[in-house]
Scaffold this motif. Structure first.
Motif, PDB file in Angstrom:
ATOM      1  N   ASP A  75      -3.290   0.619   3.982  1.00 49.87           N
ATOM      2  CA  ASP A  75      -4.687   0.658   3.491  1.00 49.87           C
ATOM      3  C   ASP A  75      -4.933  -1.581   3.848  1.00 49.87           C
ATOM      4  OD1 ASP A  75      -7.129   1.020   2.507  1.00 49.87           O
ATOM      5  OD2 ASP A  75      -6.503   0.294   1.013  1.00 49.87           O
ATOM      6  N   GLU A 126     -14.568   4.360   6.846  1.00 51.85           N
ATOM      7  CA  GLU A 126     -16.461   4.707   6.463  1.00 51.85           C
ATOM      8  C   GLU A 126     -15.899   6.413   6.836  1.00 51.85           C
ATOM      9  OE1 GLU A 126     -18.111   4.112   3.995  1.00 51.85           O
ATOM     10  OE2 GLU A 126     -17.101   2.117   4.228  1.00 51.85           O
ATOM     11  N   ARG A 132     -11.510   7.481  -2.174  1.00 51.67           N
ATOM     12  CA  ARG A 132     -12.015   7.383  -1.818  1.00 51.67           C
ATOM     13  C   ARG A 132     -12.804   8.078  -1.324  1.00 51.67           C
ATOM     14  NH1 ARG A 132      -9.013   2.848   2.108  1.00 51.67           N
ATOM     15  NH2 ARG A 132      -7.743   4.786   1.417  1.00 51.67           N
ATOM     16  N   ASP A 138      -6.042   9.485  -2.866  1.00 58.69           N
ATOM     17  CA  ASP A 138      -6.902   8.822  -2.371  1.00 58.69           C
ATOM     18  C   ASP A 138      -8.690   8.786  -3.157  1.00 58.69           C
ATOM     19  OD1 ASP A 138      -8.452   7.437  -0.628  1.00 58.69           O
ATOM     20  OD2 ASP A 138      -7.631   7.095   1.324  1.00 58.69           O
ATOM     21  N   LYS A 179     -15.506  14.764   3.285  1.00 61.86           N
ATOM     22  CA  LYS A 179     -14.624  13.856   1.927  1.00 61.86           C
ATOM     23  C   LYS A 179     -15.327  15.944   1.124  1.00 61.86           C
ATOM     24  CE  LYS A 179     -16.556   9.242   1.216  1.00 61.86           C
ATOM     25  NZ  LYS A 179     -17.719   8.636   1.518  1.00 61.86           N
TER      26      LYS A 179
END
Length: 596
Positions: A332, A417, A551, A549, A423
């Motif tokens: 990361d 991103e 995110r 994760d 996602k």
């Protein structure tokens, strides 16, 4: 990086090798030859000497086979490898979706007038040959036992492995070899079977509390064994491998040269128990009517881990989780575009090597970024090594072989991103993994009965994945262990002590891949305040602890119950792994496990 022992072939090497094999087939008066990915011991993994399928075709998957005929060479691969095979084999080979198209159906189409197809009886199980012969009956196609024709043309074929065998400590095994052989011998006697032939390497390792190094990433040694109803064991293994064992074996174990194995099989009296799904046809030919297909006597006892094996595995997972967290924190901190897939593999293996109990990795690490992540069993090579770029998903599937347990964990990681579609797909996979983790089910159910639970969120979106939800895992043994599986084809009921993976995924060819994997162990379900316990129920205990994760999670897609599970899991990760990592990784971990 740990040494790799795999035999591989570039696509351009396939055609000349194929031509040479066809010449050998014609020389033998045959119309074809079967080339499986198998050895005489019928385990899932093979030594370099037995990588005939990879040497001939270039395909390196862990399952499949090739059928070479005069005009066509079919490479049979299941759903896990339908993307991979395209990149690994030359145009002279034809990928065949299997088991959608079976061997017998394909042969009937390609040999409408019949023909003779050779095979090495050591490399095919009795069950495989019996089924194929049944399906080919009346077609004019004969399966003919021959010498191995690939070996006849493979000039630099590696020698058989002769690596040392070591004793597996009782503190990790939880039961002595003498106790195991006595217990299993009583089962043979009760069934009226005078003996059992055992060819699977991990079964022999488990039974005699030994571990070897003949197979890459799997602590097993090649050999054969005969367990008698008296508790005596005849072990057929090269004496060269056993020099370090001292007096480890009980007096009931006799050592023999492997060359004497078939002679010993021929002298067995009465009914002989085998697993037709794994015993070589060569052995079945000798046993004849004495053979009883009642399964490998070690399979279920080995799968039902005892308390020492479960707690050893749990402890191994905590140390392994610390290595994963250190890696994720390091990853990361790197800028997108600054690393390649191979660099991540090297760093992860270095983190694991800080544990003195680590013996090896448990399989070749999968580090697939972007489109490579869509190749389910992707193996990075010098040719395919890709830069991990902004917007990519990185699929990192890895594991360790520790003295006290075997680990297998997959995390999908956001690089920079990531798009909304990725996602959404990730969240559906997560929902499936959580649903399986939370499941309680009546005792007696098998993988085929419950595996759909992990697929439901994907199904509702018209999506799915072409691999099982989970596989069995050994205790410092094979990372893929039967007979239990979380799969549509598995009818083996789950029992307390069985360790499995819980790993739903999603793969979009040419774009990205997603997989989330924890290992879990079957346990008797704890009582609930709302339950009157009408029937015996089972549930999972999670063994793997590493962050998922956040995110990549679309929080609004999670139910309140799913959020509660995820937050509780992350609390456990922080509590169990936090004290085991350095200050920088601990700071990263606290943020990575914050509630959603």
């Amino acid at each position: 990086m740990f040494q790799s022992f795999e035999v591989t072939a570039r696509p351009e090497q396939g055609p000349p090798r194929l031509s040479a094999l066809r010449a050998e087939i014609a020389k033998q008066g045959l119309d074809g030859f079967l080339v499986p990915r198998a050895d005489a011991h019928q385990g899932e993994y093979v030594a370099a000497r037995d990588e005939r399928l990879a040497w001939l075709t270039g395909f390196t998957g862990s399952a499949g086979f090739c059928v070479v005929l005069e005009q066509i060479a079919g490479v049979f691969i299941d759903g896990r490898y339908r993307t991979q095979v395209k990149a690994q084999v030359a145009a002279e080979y034809t990928p065949v979706p299997w088991p959608d198209i079976t061997l017998s159906v394909w042969l009937k189409e390609q040999l409408p007038n019949g023909g003779k197809v050779g095979y090495d009886a050591w490399l095919h199980s009795a069950g495989q040959i019996t089924q194929a012969e049944k399906e080919l009956k009346g077609s004019g196609i004969e399966l003919i036992r021959t010498e191995n024709l690939v070996d006849a043309i493979w000039e630099d074929q590696p020698e058989p492995p002769m690596n040392p065998v070591k004793a597996h400590p009782l503190e990790f095994a939880g039961e002595s070899a003498a106790e195991k052989t006595t217990r299993l011998a009583a089962d043979l006697a009760k069934a009226g079977h005078g003996s059992a032939v055992i060819t699977l390497p991990d079964s022999i390792m488990w039974l005699l509390n030994i571990r070897g190094a003949d197979i890459p990433r799997n602590p097993v040694a090649h050999g054969f064994a005969i367990l008698h109803d008296t508790g005596a064991v005849d072990l057929f293994m090269a004496a060269e491998k056993l020099k370090e064992l001292g007096d480890h074996f009980p007096d009931t174990v006799a050592i023999h040269d492997p060359a004497d194995f078939l002679t010993a099989v021929d002298t067995l009296a009465g009914q002989v128990q085998v697993d037709a799904g794994t015993v070589p046809q060569k052995v079945a030919d000798i046993l004849g009517d004495r053979m009883v297909d009642a399964g490998d006597p070690c399979a279920l006892p080995k799968a039902r881990k005892n308390a020492a094996e479960i707690e050893g595995s749990a402890e191994a997972h905590l140390r392994d989780g610390a290595a994963i967290v250190e890696l994720l924190a390091w990853l990361d901190a790197q800028e997108p575009g600054s690393l390649t897939e191979t660099q991540v593999v090297t760093e992860l293996e270095a983190r694991r090597r800080t544990d003195n109990a680590l013996q090896d990795i448990s399989f070749e690490t999968i580090s697939g970024t972007g489109p490579n992540g869509a190749i389910m069993h992707y193996r990075v090579t010098e040719e395919t090594d890709s830069t991990i770029q902004d917007g990519h998903l990185l699929v990192l599937d890895s594991g360790g072989q520790y003295l006290d347990g075997t680990t297998d964990i997959t995390r999908t990681i956001a690089i920079g991103e990531v798009g909304d579609e990725e996602k959404a797909c990730f969240t559906r996979v997560l929902k499936g993994m959580i649903a399986m983790s939370m499941l309680r089910w009546p005792a007696g159910l098998a993988g085929r009965d419950i595996e759909c639970v992990a697929r439901m969120p994907l199904w509702l979106a018209g999506q799915d994945f072409n691999h099982g939800v989970g596989h069995g895992v050994g205790a410092y043994l094979s990372v893929h262990e039967g007979p239990q599986r979380l799969a549509r084809t598995s009818h083996v009921p789950f029992e307390p002590g069985m360790i499995l993976s819980n790993e739903p995924g999603y793969y979009r060819e040419g774009a990205f891949g997603i997989r989330i994997e924890n290992l879990v162990v079957v346990q008797e379900a704890p009582d609930l305040a709302t339950s009157d316990r009408e029937r015996a129920m089972l549930s999972w205990r999670t063994l793997t602890f590493a962050p998922i994760d956040r995110r990549l999670i679309v929080v609004d897609m999670l139910s309140a119950e799913e959020r509660d599970w995820l937050n509780a899991y992350h609390r456990d990760v922080a509590e169990k792994i936090g004290p085991r990592v350095g200050p920088q990784a601990r700071q990263w971990l606290d943020a990575a496990t914050a509630p959603v």
